[in-house]
Design a protein around this motif. Structure first.
Motif, mmCIF file in Angstrom:
data_model
loop_
_atom_site.group_PDB
_atom_site.id
_atom_site.type_symbol
_atom_site.label_atom_id
_atom_site.label_comp_id
_atom_site.label_asym_id
_atom_site.label_seq_id
_atom_site.Cartn_x
_atom_site.Cartn_y
_atom_site.Cartn_z
ATOM 1 N N ASN A 27 0.825 -1.217 0.000
ATOM 2 C CA ASN A 27 0.000 0.000 0.000
ATOM 3 C C ASN A 27 0.856 1.262 0.000
ATOM 4 O OD1 ASN A 27 -2.726 -1.432 0.681
ATOM 5 N ND2 ASN A 27 -1.336 -2.138 2.283
ATOM 6 N N ALA A 28 1.996 1.215 -0.687
ATOM 7 C CA ALA A 28 2.979 2.297 -0.592
ATOM 8 C C ALA A 28 2.424 3.644 -1.020
ATOM 9 C CB ALA A 28 4.218 1.946 -1.429
ATOM 10 N N ARG A 29 1.441 3.642 -1.911
ATOM 11 C CA ARG A 29 0.897 4.912 -2.413
ATOM 12 C C ARG A 29 0.010 5.604 -1.392
ATOM 13 N NH1 ARG A 29 -2.207 2.664 -7.335
ATOM 14 N NH2 ARG A 29 -2.297 0.884 -5.908
ATOM 15 N N PHE A 30 -0.390 4.860 -0.347
ATOM 16 C CA PHE A 30 -1.411 5.380 0.558
ATOM 17 C C PHE A 30 -0.957 5.467 2.016
ATOM 18 C CE2 PHE A 30 -3.260 2.607 -2.739
ATOM 19 C CZ PHE A 30 -3.784 3.596 -3.554
ATOM 20 N N ILE A 31 0.311 5.166 2.295
ATOM 21 C CA ILE A 31 0.791 5.141 3.678
ATOM 22 C C ILE A 31 2.025 6.031 3.804
ATOM 23 C CG2 ILE A 31 1.640 3.690 5.554
ATOM 24 C CD1 ILE A 31 0.185 1.351 4.371
ATOM 25 N N ARG A 32 2.053 6.840 4.854
ATOM 26 C CA ARG A 32 3.202 7.704 5.094
ATOM 27 C C ARG A 32 4.317 6.905 5.767
ATOM 28 N NH1 ARG A 32 -1.197 11.275 6.157
ATOM 29 N NH2 ARG A 32 -1.296 10.559 8.314
ATOM 30 N N VAL A 33 5.553 7.107 5.297
ATOM 31 C CA VAL A 33 6.706 6.380 5.818
ATOM 32 C C VAL A 33 6.906 6.685 7.303
ATOM 33 C CG1 VAL A 33 9.215 6.095 5.645
ATOM 34 C CG2 VAL A 33 7.834 6.298 3.568
ATOM 35 N N THR A 34 6.723 7.925 7.688
ATOM 36 C CA THR A 34 6.942 8.294 9.091
ATOM 37 C C THR A 34 5.995 7.537 10.020
ATOM 38 O OG1 THR A 34 5.452 10.183 8.727
ATOM 39 C CG2 THR A 34 7.830 10.591 8.568
ATOM 40 N N ASP A 35 4.754 7.337 9.576
ATOM 41 C CA ASP A 35 3.806 6.583 10.403
ATOM 42 C C ASP A 35 4.209 5.122 10.504
ATOM 43 O OD1 ASP A 35 2.241 8.822 10.898
ATOM 44 O OD2 ASP A 35 1.033 8.515 9.113
ATOM 45 N N CYS A 36 4.796 4.578 9.436
ATOM 46 C CA CYS A 36 5.284 3.199 9.479
ATOM 47 C C CYS A 36 6.443 3.065 10.473
ATOM 48 C CB CYS A 36 5.735 2.751 8.094
ATOM 49 S SG CYS A 36 4.373 2.430 6.962
ATOM 50 N N LEU A 37 7.283 4.069 10.531
ATOM 51 C CA LEU A 37 8.396 4.032 11.487
ATOM 52 C C LEU A 37 7.882 4.035 12.918
ATOM 53 C CD1 LEU A 37 10.881 6.532 9.763
ATOM 54 C CD2 LEU A 37 10.988 4.026 9.791
ATOM 55 N N VAL A 38 6.871 4.839 13.184
ATOM 56 C CA VAL A 38 6.282 4.867 14.524
ATOM 57 C C VAL A 38 5.664 3.520 14.863
ATOM 58 C CG1 VAL A 38 4.476 5.909 15.952
ATOM 59 C CG2 VAL A 38 5.879 7.358 14.469
ATOM 60 N N LEU A 39 4.938 2.939 13.910
ATOM 61 C CA LEU A 39 4.310 1.636 14.135
ATOM 62 C C LEU A 39 5.365 0.560 14.371
ATOM 63 C CD1 LEU A 39 1.692 -0.038 14.148
ATOM 64 C CD2 LEU A 39 1.986 -0.347 11.678
ATOM 65 N N THR A 40 6.426 0.576 13.586
ATOM 66 C CA THR A 40 7.505 -0.398 13.759
ATOM 67 C C THR A 40 8.144 -0.256 15.126
ATOM 68 O OG1 THR A 40 7.950 -0.353 11.377
ATOM 69 C CG2 THR A 40 9.659 -1.271 12.799
ATOM 70 N N GLY A 41 8.375 0.987 15.558
ATOM 71 C CA GLY A 41 8.952 1.213 16.884
ATOM 72 C C GLY A 41 8.072 0.661 17.989
#
Length: 488
Positions: A27-41
């Protein structure tokens, strides 16, 4: 603090990294990378806590990581376990059974591994498995970024370029007020035996023209709005009777390339986006709990999301604003307030304000006497009576909103009071066409409504508006409805 031999068990942290990264790649077109980093953390922290807990019990780093990964896997993929059991009516899907069974398995696994030597080969296998999976997803993402592929769903024409200029045309502010799942008064009266005359009389007194036989073209929100905001039907729905999760994701692409928004930007309009959808150059600032956006596209099947959906009413009792029900109420309240605030401003450039609220969409938070319903009463399966009882509160919000906009704008703004589709009361009607009859009332400052017609559908709404305001000469499409159904 020294973490005991955690470096032997990279899979414990590679696993959540793979989970988030795989979801991002899909879903790369619809998700912000920064939010993924927070979720991963957040997942890394959870994995570390679980690891330390089980290490204290097992005193073995690899086996502790295995049990912690087992718990993480159950949490992250809960929906893929729960849904098939529920679909086939297997009693294990009940939380009262499934969660204790999982807890029992975790205890048994812990006791078993306590007596075993470290599973070093399994640890190595898992390390390599997740590492190679991440590398594969990385290669997939790179390949996707190099491709100039067209979006899955497309529209039939491009309007933002080549439209005739109209230097003498007035450019009023345009308000698109979408009240989600608001059925047209005609269906409310003829099918559900509900008299909505109070709202209709208010709209007519305010100078609105009501299109009583208006229809949405699709009865799912994202598809309906993508079509409306592109003035076109959607091409690329390969199996309308078996929509997949990818279909729901891909439909965001035409929303992000909205021809209506691009056309208005080209005409000098500023955009105020108070909807859950990303628009061209204007990402969403609103989170609707019932529309999967951003990292929700990754976490939708996790245990936390299922607990919130099915037992949010318990949290509502103790922390109202922290629950999903409380969030719906707060979001609706905030969006309406921000719309009224925007109407009180008078910038030099004209504006397009798109507001989208979950009204009268479930959860039905108020009864017919405008009293807040209890969390237990709210968190029940759909009942038509609850929907109809929610209309007085919805109508009150609509009346206050429209009154404020008209007052603040001096009656000079165009107002489209609409819904994306009607209520889907599955067990109350035999003719599904009623689900498409939507709310549609238009206010033009000059009260010139000859361009409108009673049976207009959403796909033609902005064609009519553009033709009237900007002399765009856009041809009208055939008004059709497309029946969509999920694959499951």
């Amino acid at each position: 603090m020294k973490i005991p031999a955690a470096n032997r068990s990279f899979f414990l942290f590679l696993f959540p990294l793979f989970f988030v990264f795989h979801g991002f790649v899909r879903n790369a077109r619809f998700i912000r990378v920064t939010d993924c980093l927070v979720l991963t953390g957040a997942y890394f922290l959870a994995a570390l806590i679980l690891y330390l807990l089980f290490y204290a019990l097992l005193r073995n780093s690899i086996n502790a990581a295995l049990v912690a990964s087992f718990v993480m896997a159950f949490y992250l993929f809960f929906g893929f376990i729960h849904d098939p059991l529920r679909k086939h009516s297997i009693f294990l899907h009940r939380y009262s059974i499934l969660l204790p069974v999982f807890l029992g398995l975790t205890v048994l696994l812990t006791l078993y591994l306590r007596k075993k030597a470290p599973f070093t080969r399994l640890s190595l296998y898992l390390n390599l498995l997740f590492l190679l999976s991440i590398l594969y997803d990385g290669a997939t993402l790179t390949w996707q970024s190099l491709q100039s592929r067209s979006p899955r769903f497309s529209t039939v024409a491009v309007f933002s370029e080549g439209q005739p200029a109209c230097d003498t045309c007035a450019k009023p502010d345009i308000y698109l007020l979408v009240f989600d799942e608001y059925t047209g008064s005609r269906t409310l009266r003829d099918v559900y035996h509900y008299d909505n005359h109070g709202l209709d009389s208010f709209l007519e007194a305010q100078g609105f023209h009501i299109q009583g036989k208006s229809r949405s073209n699709y009865w799912f929100t994202s598809f309906s709005m993508a079509s409306m905001l592109n003035m076109s039907y959607l091409n690329g729905i390969s199996h309308p009777q078996a929509l997949t999760s990818d279909d729901y994701t891909n439909v965001w692409e035409p929303l992000r390339k909205s021809e209506v928004v691009n056309s208005l930007i080209a005409k000098g309009y500023d955009i105020v986006n108070l909807s859950p959808f990303d628009l061209p150059g204007h990402p969403s600032t609103v989170s609707q709990p019932f529309i999967a956006t951003n990292t929700k596209l990754i976490t939708y099947h996790t245990l936390a999301d299922y607990l919130e959906r099915d037992f949010g009413y318990v949290l509502q009792r103790f922390i109202p604003r922290a629950s999903k029900l409380g969030n719906v109420y707060k979001t609706n309240e905030t969006v309406i307030s921000r719309t009224i605030q925007a109407s009180s401003l008078h910038p030099a450039r004209p504006r397009f304000i798109y507001m989208h609220v979950a009204l009268p969409h479930s959860p039905f938070l108020f009864d017919s006497s405008l009293h807040r319903r209890s969390p237990e009463a709210t968190n029940v399966d759909f009942r038509l009576k609850d929907y109809l009882d929610y209309l007085p509160y919805t109508n009150l919000q609509a009346k206050q909103l429209i009154t404020a906009i008209k007052g603040n704008s001096g009656g000079k703004a165009v107002i489209l009071f609409m819904s994306d589709h009607g209520v889907r009361a599955w067990h109350d009607v035999s003719d599904f066409s009623y689900f498409f009859n939507n709310q549609n009332a238009v206010y033009f400052p000059d009260r010139g409504y000859s361009c409108l017609y009673d049976s207009i559908s959403n796909v033609n709404q902005f064609r009519v508006v553009f033709n009237k305001l900007f002399r765009s000469n856009l041809p009208l499409l055939r008004d059709s409805t497309i029946f969509l159904q999920d694959s499951e």
